[in-house]
Enzyme design. Structure first.
Site, PDB file in Angstrom:
ATOM      1  N   GLY A   1       1.172  -0.759  -0.292  1.00  0.00           N
ATOM      2  CA  GLY A   1       0.427  -0.263  -0.325  1.00  0.00           C
ATOM      3  C   GLY A   1       0.736   0.992  -0.342  1.00  0.00           C
ATOM      4  N   GLY A   2       0.135   2.407   0.737  1.00  0.00           N
ATOM      5  CA  GLY A   2       1.161   4.012   1.132  1.00  0.00           C
ATOM      6  C   GLY A   2       2.167   3.749   2.018  1.00  0.00           C
ATOM      7  N   ALA A   3       2.679   4.960   1.973  1.00  0.00           N
ATOM      8  CA  ALA A   3       3.839   4.979   2.621  1.00  0.00           C
ATOM      9  C   ALA A   3       2.932   5.610   4.207  1.00  0.00           C
ATOM     10  CB  ALA A   3       4.497   6.259   2.336  1.00  0.00           C
ATOM     11  N   ARG A   4       1.585   6.490   3.912  1.00  0.00           N
ATOM     12  CA  ARG A   4       1.140   6.960   5.248  1.00  0.00           C
ATOM     13  C   ARG A   4       1.176   5.885   6.208  1.00  0.00           C
ATOM     14  NH1 ARG A   4      -3.753   7.790   6.644  1.00  0.00           N
ATOM     15  NH2 ARG A   4      -4.514   6.743   4.905  1.00  0.00           N
ATOM     16  N   VAL A   5       0.047   4.757   5.654  1.00  0.00           N
ATOM     17  CA  VAL A   5      -0.472   3.717   6.305  1.00  0.00           C
ATOM     18  C   VAL A   5       0.934   3.035   6.295  1.00  0.00           C
ATOM     19  CG1 VAL A   5      -2.022   1.204   5.752  1.00  0.00           C
ATOM     20  CG2 VAL A   5      -2.934   3.848   5.340  1.00  0.00           C
TER      21      VAL A   5
ATOM     22  N   GLU B   1       5.699  -3.092   0.670  1.00  0.00           N
ATOM     23  CA  GLU B   1       5.809  -3.094  -0.400  1.00  0.00           C
ATOM     24  C   GLU B   1       4.609  -1.676  -0.785  1.00  0.00           C
ATOM     25  OE1 GLU B   1       7.165  -5.018  -2.368  1.00  0.00           O
ATOM     26  OE2 GLU B   1       8.119  -6.220  -0.785  1.00  0.00           O
TER      27      GLU B   1
ATOM     28  N   CYS C   1       1.842   0.962  -8.888  1.00  0.00           N
ATOM     29  CA  CYS C   1       3.428   1.935  -8.213  1.00  0.00           C
ATOM     30  C   CYS C   1       4.428   1.446  -8.660  1.00  0.00           C
ATOM     31  CB  CYS C   1       3.397   0.436  -6.422  1.00  0.00           C
ATOM     32  SG  CYS C   1       3.269  -1.359  -7.169  1.00  0.00           S
TER      33      CYS C   1
END
Length: 438
Positions: A153-157, A175, A210
């Site tokens: 997923g994304g860097a924030r989560v 990832e 991504c």
């Protein structure tokens, strides 16, 4: 399961992302099946203990590295390739002998529901389960103790996942993503380059990938030729009106549509559009859109785009593009299009990225012998093929000795003679060790 239910898998992907059937087959169904077949074929070799050479200080002895399961692992998957990114790590976890809980993305509800049903139908529910839900369910899962957490997923989560894992000292694989650049030199085959950029951007879930091309760097002189080539090939791929094309995915949700729309509406951005820009909010569609030299401070150049917008940044010399890439967090993938062998070498040596493709985009992830994963801001840990097995295994070192010979050199009392012999042995000087003995 994949053989018997591929029609339903494709239908779920169409429902979630309007993903074209052929794209769904190539990018998700076929790749997942290939991972299964590779694991079945190679698992015996992957599991075989690896012999290790021992030293004179442990002689007579032998040693090996034994792979063992980590235990119970949690896999949290993403919505953009909701079947592939859910099943591929599960294959590695099962191959390594773990029990698995899979949390599919709630943003792709049709695929999530299908996975829950198929897992109950085909897999052993005592060791492999699906937990559906949103943020509350994910939060509750993260509060449990796991032997490993695998997150896509994304860097924030990703930061939230890593913080939760730290409470139990749980190892993680993250990832993530990032701004994946494509540097285009002027000595390329224009048509092939344009087609491969299109394949690595809009034919790859409409930019919602991504590893998709996030922005292009080329020289000021060459940019007009590249734009014309892209324009021509986009018409060939998606027609004069790409919003009516059945060969391109839609934006996944209203939230992401508005996020992309806000990027276009920023000051100094909209007037940089050279191709596309059409939108249909009701159908969650944005046409392939190319922009030339958007402001560096715009969110389009600071954040991962994850959509059909493609900024082209121009430089005086192609090598100047390397500095632009290095000024940003390390991407998950970086691409270079050139026939210049020296430039290829410089790119590989000087650009840090999770993975690379030279004269193509995205395809490097299909090579089973290459690890797939990020570096720095784009993630940590890798998988695919044998690397999936290793990601979900503990490498246990084992030393075997017999009782047949036991020197008193290692035992007290520590005499000067023992010290001389051991010093010589540990420094690798066998002749001095023999002299010290006598």
């Amino acid at each position: 399961m994949i053989d018997e239910k591929s029609k339903y898998i494709a239908q779920a992907l169409r429902e979630d992302l309007n993903k074209p059937e052929l794209e769904a087959f190539l990018a998700e169904i076929s790749n997942t099946k290939s991972s299964c077949m590779l694991a079945i074929k190679e698992l015996k070799n992957w599991m075989t203990p690896e012999p290790v050479t021992t030293s004179v200080t442990t002689s007579p002895s032998s040693a090996e590295i034994v792979s063992e399961p980590l235990g119970v692992v949690l896999i949290i998957s993403a919505w953009n390739f909701p079947f592939l990114l859910a099943i591929d790590p599960v294959i590695g976890a099962i191959a390594a002998g773990n029990a698995v809980v899979l949390k599919p993305s709630e943003i792709a509800p049709a695929t999530s529901s299908l996975l829950a049903r198929l897992f109950r139908e085909y897999l052993d529910g005592t060791t492999i389960r699906v937990v559906e839900g949103g943020v509350p369910e994910t939060t509750t899962l993260l509060e449990q103790k796991w032997d490993k957490i695998f997150f896509t997923g994304g860097a924030r989560v990703g930061r939230i996942v890593m913080s939760a894992a730290a409470k139990n000292l749980t190892p993680v694989v993250l990832e993530l993503g990032g701004k994946c650049p494509a540097v285009v030199d002027s000595d390329v085959n224009l048509q092939v380059t344009a087609r491969r950029i299109i394949a690595g951007k809009w034919a790859c879930n409409n930019g919602q990938a991504c590893i998709g091309v996030d922005y292009v760097i080329t020289t000021k002189d060459f940019a007009p030729k590249l734009i014309e080539a892209l324009k021509s090939e986009l018409v060939t791929s998606f027609g004069e009106n790409p919003l009516e094309s059945k060969d391109i995915s839609r934006i996944v949700s209203s939230f992401h549509f508005k996020r992309l729309e806000s990027m276009l509406n920023e000051s100094g951005v909209a007037d940089k559009i050279v191709i596309g820009g059409q939108k249909n909010e009701e159908k969650l569609q944005i046409s392939p859109t190319i922009l030339l030299d958007v402001p560096e401070g715009s969110s389009m150049m600071q954040e991962e785009i994850f959509g059909p917008l493609l900024p082209i940044i121009t430089v005086q010399k192609i090598e100047d593009g390397f500095e632009i890439i290095r000024s940003k967090p390390k991407p998950l993938a970086a691409y270079l299009f050139t026939n210049n062998e020296l430039l290829k070498k410089k790119f590989v040596e000087n650009i840090s990225a999770g993975g690379m493709g030279i004269n193509d985009a995205v395809l490097h992830v299909t090579v089973d012998g290459l690890p797939f994963g990020g570096v720095g801001e784009s993630g940590m840990g890798g998988y695919h093929g044998k690397f999936s097995f290793e990601t979900f295994s503990h490498k246990k070192g084992v030393l075997y000795r017999s009782f047949s010979w036991d020197s008193d050199l290692r035992y007290p009392p520590y005499t000067p003679k023992k010290q001389k012999v051991l010093t010589a042995l540990l420094s690798g000087n066998l002749f001095d060790a023999i002299l010290a003995l006598f």
